[in-house]
Design a protein around this motif. Structure first.
Motif, PDB file in Angstrom:
ATOM      1  N   TYR A  61      51.930 -33.324 -72.054  1.00 42.06           N
ATOM      2  CA  TYR A  61      51.636 -32.930 -73.328  1.00 42.06           C
ATOM      3  C   TYR A  61      50.058 -33.127 -73.665  1.00 42.06           C
ATOM      4  CZ  TYR A  61      51.609 -32.940 -78.380  1.00 42.06           C
ATOM      5  OH  TYR A  61      51.564 -32.724 -79.635  1.00 42.06           O
ATOM      6  N   GLN A  62      49.522 -34.295 -73.165  1.00 37.65           N
ATOM      7  CA  GLN A  62      48.242 -34.831 -73.835  1.00 37.65           C
ATOM      8  C   GLN A  62      47.165 -34.285 -72.732  1.00 37.65           C
ATOM      9  OE1 GLN A  62      48.022 -39.066 -73.887  1.00 37.65           O
ATOM     10  NE2 GLN A  62      49.714 -39.223 -75.617  1.00 37.65           N
ATOM     11  N   LYS A  63      47.635 -33.948 -71.641  1.00 37.84           N
ATOM     12  CA  LYS A  63      46.270 -33.267 -70.610  1.00 37.84           C
ATOM     13  C   LYS A  63      46.613 -31.682 -70.516  1.00 37.84           C
ATOM     14  CE  LYS A  63      45.578 -37.730 -68.663  1.00 37.84           C
ATOM     15  NZ  LYS A  63      45.428 -38.407 -67.309  1.00 37.84           N
ATOM     16  N   PRO A  64      45.968 -30.793 -71.192  1.00 42.60           N
ATOM     17  CA  PRO A  64      45.941 -29.516 -70.947  1.00 42.60           C
ATOM     18  C   PRO A  64      45.896 -29.079 -69.496  1.00 42.60           C
ATOM     19  CG  PRO A  64      44.733 -29.624 -72.978  1.00 42.60           C
ATOM     20  CD  PRO A  64      44.834 -30.950 -72.362  1.00 42.60           C
ATOM     21  N   ALA A  65      45.040 -29.752 -68.947  1.00 39.40           N
ATOM     22  CA  ALA A  65      44.784 -29.361 -67.275  1.00 39.40           C
ATOM     23  C   ALA A  65      45.997 -29.601 -66.518  1.00 39.40           C
ATOM     24  CB  ALA A  65      43.571 -30.089 -66.838  1.00 39.40           C
ATOM     25  N   MET A  66      46.871 -30.475 -66.898  1.00 42.82           N
ATOM     26  CA  MET A  66      48.060 -30.798 -66.385  1.00 42.82           C
ATOM     27  C   MET A  66      49.195 -29.704 -66.485  1.00 42.82           C
ATOM     28  SD  MET A  66      47.111 -33.160 -64.477  1.00 42.82           S
ATOM     29  CE  MET A  66      48.661 -33.820 -63.972  1.00 42.82           C
ATOM     30  N   ARG A  67      49.282 -28.699 -67.283  1.00 40.59           N
ATOM     31  CA  ARG A  67      50.196 -27.943 -67.795  1.00 40.59           C
ATOM     32  C   ARG A  67      50.196 -26.774 -66.890  1.00 40.59           C
ATOM     33  NH1 ARG A  67      48.518 -27.964 -74.377  1.00 40.59           N
ATOM     34  NH2 ARG A  67      48.770 -30.164 -74.614  1.00 40.59           N
ATOM     35  N   THR A 145      53.806 -18.818 -62.558  1.00 36.74           N
ATOM     36  CA  THR A 145      52.982 -18.860 -63.658  1.00 36.74           C
ATOM     37  C   THR A 145      53.487 -19.765 -64.711  1.00 36.74           C
ATOM     38  OG1 THR A 145      53.395 -17.042 -65.169  1.00 36.74           O
ATOM     39  CG2 THR A 145      51.726 -16.373 -63.284  1.00 36.74           C
ATOM     40  N   PRO A 146      52.582 -20.454 -65.604  1.00 35.58           N
ATOM     41  CA  PRO A 146      53.114 -21.204 -66.697  1.00 35.58           C
ATOM     42  C   PRO A 146      53.842 -20.252 -67.591  1.00 35.58           C
ATOM     43  CG  PRO A 146      50.616 -21.741 -66.130  1.00 35.58           C
ATOM     44  CD  PRO A 146      51.032 -20.611 -65.427  1.00 35.58           C
ATOM     45  N   HIS A 147      53.415 -19.132 -67.789  1.00 40.33           N
ATOM     46  CA  HIS A 147      54.248 -18.238 -68.809  1.00 40.33           C
ATOM     47  C   HIS A 147      55.791 -18.087 -68.252  1.00 40.33           C
ATOM     48  CE1 HIS A 147      55.361 -15.196 -71.783  1.00 40.33           C
ATOM     49  NE2 HIS A 147      55.606 -14.251 -70.564  1.00 40.33           N
ATOM     50  N   ARG A 148      55.728 -17.811 -66.853  1.00 43.25           N
ATOM     51  CA  ARG A 148      57.048 -17.450 -66.504  1.00 43.25           C
ATOM     52  C   ARG A 148      57.966 -18.718 -66.296  1.00 43.25           C
ATOM     53  NH1 ARG A 148      55.395 -13.557 -61.487  1.00 43.25           N
ATOM     54  NH2 ARG A 148      54.771 -11.610 -62.549  1.00 43.25           N
ATOM     55  N   ALA A 149      57.078 -19.642 -65.973  1.00 43.71           N
ATOM     56  CA  ALA A 149      57.652 -21.121 -66.119  1.00 43.71           C
ATOM     57  C   ALA A 149      58.634 -21.449 -67.431  1.00 43.71           C
ATOM     58  CB  ALA A 149      57.013 -22.313 -65.662  1.00 43.71           C
ATOM     59  N   LYS A 150      57.896 -21.124 -68.513  1.00 42.13           N
ATOM     60  CA  LYS A 150      58.372 -21.281 -70.084  1.00 42.13           C
ATOM     61  C   LYS A 150      59.603 -20.439 -69.932  1.00 42.13           C
ATOM     62  CE  LYS A 150      54.041 -22.648 -72.020  1.00 42.13           C
ATOM     63  NZ  LYS A 150      52.885 -22.242 -72.681  1.00 42.13           N
ATOM     64  N   VAL A 151      59.764 -18.921 -69.670  1.00 44.07           N
ATOM     65  CA  VAL A 151      60.590 -18.142 -69.661  1.00 44.07           C
ATOM     66  C   VAL A 151      61.900 -18.750 -68.967  1.00 44.07           C
ATOM     67  CG1 VAL A 151      61.585 -15.917 -69.261  1.00 44.07           C
ATOM     68  CG2 VAL A 151      59.327 -16.187 -70.034  1.00 44.07           C
ATOM     69  N   LEU A 152      61.553 -19.232 -67.688  1.00 42.98           N
ATOM     70  CA  LEU A 152      62.897 -19.887 -67.052  1.00 42.98           C
ATOM     71  C   LEU A 152      63.280 -21.236 -67.734  1.00 42.98           C
ATOM     72  CD1 LEU A 152      61.454 -19.329 -63.546  1.00 42.98           C
ATOM     73  CD2 LEU A 152      63.120 -18.140 -64.402  1.00 42.98           C
ATOM     74  N   ILE A 153      62.499 -21.879 -68.195  1.00 46.41           N
ATOM     75  CA  ILE A 153      63.018 -22.764 -68.975  1.00 46.41           C
ATOM     76  C   ILE A 153      63.938 -22.670 -70.133  1.00 46.41           C
ATOM     77  CG2 ILE A 153      62.258 -24.948 -70.424  1.00 46.41           C
ATOM     78  CD1 ILE A 153      59.785 -25.010 -68.365  1.00 46.41           C
ATOM     79  N   CYS A 154      63.524 -21.626 -70.999  1.00 48.86           N
ATOM     80  CA  CYS A 154      64.408 -21.191 -72.113  1.00 48.86           C
ATOM     81  C   CYS A 154      65.496 -20.593 -71.466  1.00 48.86           C
ATOM     82  CB  CYS A 154      63.610 -20.085 -72.563  1.00 48.86           C
ATOM     83  SG  CYS A 154      61.982 -20.637 -73.717  1.00 48.86           S
ATOM     84  N   ILE A 155      65.523 -19.909 -70.366  1.00 51.97           N
ATOM     85  CA  ILE A 155      66.860 -19.311 -69.678  1.00 51.97           C
ATOM     86  C   ILE A 155      67.858 -20.411 -69.246  1.00 51.97           C
ATOM     87  CG2 ILE A 155      67.756 -17.769 -67.977  1.00 51.97           C
ATOM     88  CD1 ILE A 155      65.238 -16.087 -68.386  1.00 51.97           C
ATOM     89  N   SER A 156      67.234 -21.537 -68.581  1.00 53.91           N
ATOM     90  CA  SER A 156      68.027 -22.344 -67.842  1.00 53.91           C
ATOM     91  C   SER A 156      68.684 -23.125 -68.935  1.00 53.91           C
ATOM     92  CB  SER A 156      67.079 -23.252 -67.227  1.00 53.91           C
ATOM     93  OG  SER A 156      66.158 -24.042 -67.858  1.00 53.91           O
ATOM     94  N   TRP A 157      68.041 -23.484 -70.374  1.00 56.54           N
ATOM     95  CA  TRP A 157      68.599 -24.134 -71.246  1.00 56.54           C
ATOM     96  C   TRP A 157      69.698 -23.350 -71.786  1.00 56.54           C
ATOM     97  CZ3 TRP A 157      68.761 -28.705 -72.774  1.00 56.54           C
ATOM     98  CH2 TRP A 157      67.300 -29.777 -72.269  1.00 56.54           C
ATOM     99  N   GLY A 158      69.656 -22.138 -72.086  1.00 54.11           N
ATOM    100  CA  GLY A 158      70.482 -21.094 -72.781  1.00 54.11           C
ATOM    101  C   GLY A 158      71.879 -21.300 -71.799  1.00 54.11           C
ATOM    102  N   LEU A 159      71.597 -20.914 -70.419  1.00 53.73           N
ATOM    103  CA  LEU A 159      72.656 -20.988 -69.487  1.00 53.73           C
ATOM    104  C   LEU A 159      73.354 -22.193 -69.404  1.00 53.73           C
ATOM    105  CD1 LEU A 159      71.250 -18.791 -66.471  1.00 53.73           C
ATOM    106  CD2 LEU A 159      73.031 -18.071 -68.243  1.00 53.73           C
TER     107      LEU A 159
END
Length: 370
Positions: A61-67, A145-159
């Motif tokens: 969260y604190q280091k953008p380079a780590m996202r 990619t980070p965008h695809r990772a966020k999409v997969l995270i949302c899908i995993s929470w939903g499932l």
């Protein structure tokens, strides 16, 4: 034993048996000293699991380079372990210490749903990471990619929510008495209860274990194949040039040790997942399908041990991060006050010579891993 098979806990029926004990007969389940010791250890596990996983989330969260994509997945895994440590483990510790459920019936069902929700999410993230490593190393496709990772995270929470929700709306009824260390379902002859238990076992352990095992076997085979190819190519090139000993050229000029180390860390997490969850899966299936096992004197200590191992996974991950990842150790020292730092700050690791056994071919990554 109170067996609930309806939309509310008030519709429970009582099954009487000479083999079954009342909640007050806790001395026959497990010695008091052992129960208190297990509860104390679980409290320590809560502290370690919360602090260790919180540091992972703060780093990302604190280091953008780590996202990066992999770091977002690791942060989500840490968040699910934090929620498991805070919303499930304390009540289990109280139940283990007192051999009784001292909370409301509604929270009994909610605790079952929360437990499976966070467990399913953590397993889903490990599965996504394993498939991503497989695509990078075996297929040589770095598509996450980070965008695809966020999409997969949302899908995993939903499932995960869809699979765990039936336990709170009445499909799978919760149960808490003096024979179980957590609000769970015991023996049942209902096809719906048994089918839901099989569904949980398949989605939580068997399918992820099979996919991850296949992925890592393919990865190891690729590493072995590439190692042999690099060794043969280097030896043939050296013989052609007439070079021997220290005059042989280095196989590759690019340092790939961070990729190998990252893969090894994920492999260790997979082994930890298998060890922690196999006993719990077997005990859960036996408890629902085997009436003899559920009413035996060995059920309570066996279920306590299996449940303790399942919770150990939430503590296992940050310990592995601290052991394997230098940046995580440095971040831990940054968050700790100087008066609490028992060990001196570790110096920078010297550049190591890379052996062919530590090299595998994959695309480049521009961002570092936690």
């Amino acid at each position: 034993m109170a067996f609930c098979n309806g939309s509310s806990l008030e519709s429970c029926t009582v099954l009487e048996s000479e083999e079954m004990k009342t909640p007050g007969d806790d001395s026959s389940l497990m010695p008091v000293s052992l129960r208190v010791a297990l509860a104390t250890i679980m409290i320590f596990m809560i502290m370690v699991g919360f602090l260790g996983n919180a540091i992972v989330c703060l780093i990302v969260y604190q280091k953008p380079a780590m996202r990066s994509a992999i770091n977002l997945l690791l942060a989500t895994l840490a968040f699910s372990d934090i929620m498991l440590s805070l919303l499930c483990m304390p009540f289990t510790a109280v139940t283990v210490a007192t051999t009784g459920w001292h909370f409301s019936g509604g929270f009994c069902r909610a605790s079952v749903m929360l437990y499976w929700l966070f467990v399913l999410e953590g397993v889903s993230i490990l599965l996504i990471i394993s498939v991503d490593r497989f695509l990078i190393i075996v297929q040589r496709q770095d598509k996450l990619t980070p965008h695809r990772a966020k999409v997969l995270i949302c899908i995993s929470w939903g499932l995960s929510l869809c699979i765990s929700a039936p336990s709170v709306v009445g499909w799978r009824a919760g149960q808490a008495d003096g024979r179980v260390p957590q609000c769970i379902l015991g023996y049942s002859e209902s096809l719906a209860d048994r089918g839901y238990t099989v569904l949980l076992a398949v989605t939580v352990f068997f399918v992820p274990f099979g996919v991850m095992l296949y992925s890592y076997l393919c990865i190891l085979n690729t590493v072995r194949h590439n190692t042999t190819r690099i060794h043969n190519h280097t030896s043939g090139h050296a013989r052609k040039l007439g070079l021997t000993g220290l005059q042989r050229p280095q196989p590759l000029s690019v340092d790939m040790s961070f990729k190998t180390r990252a893969f090894t860390t994920i492999l260790i997490l997979f082994i930890g997942f298998s060890v922690c969850w196999l006993p719990h899966t077997v005990v859960s299936l036996l408890a629902v399908f085997s009436r003899r096992f559920y009413r035996s004197s060995a059920f309570y200590p066996t279920s306590v041990g299996a449940l303790w191992l399942s919770y150990l996974k939430a503590v296992f991950n940050p310990v592995i991060y601290c052991w394997r990842i230098r940046k995580f150790r440095e971040a831990c020292l940054e968050f700790l006050p100087k008066t609490c730092q028992l060990c001196p700050k570790l110096g920078a690791r010297s550049h190591r010579r890379i052996r062919p056994t530590n090299i595998y071919i994959c695309s480049s990554e521009s961002q570092s891993v936690v």
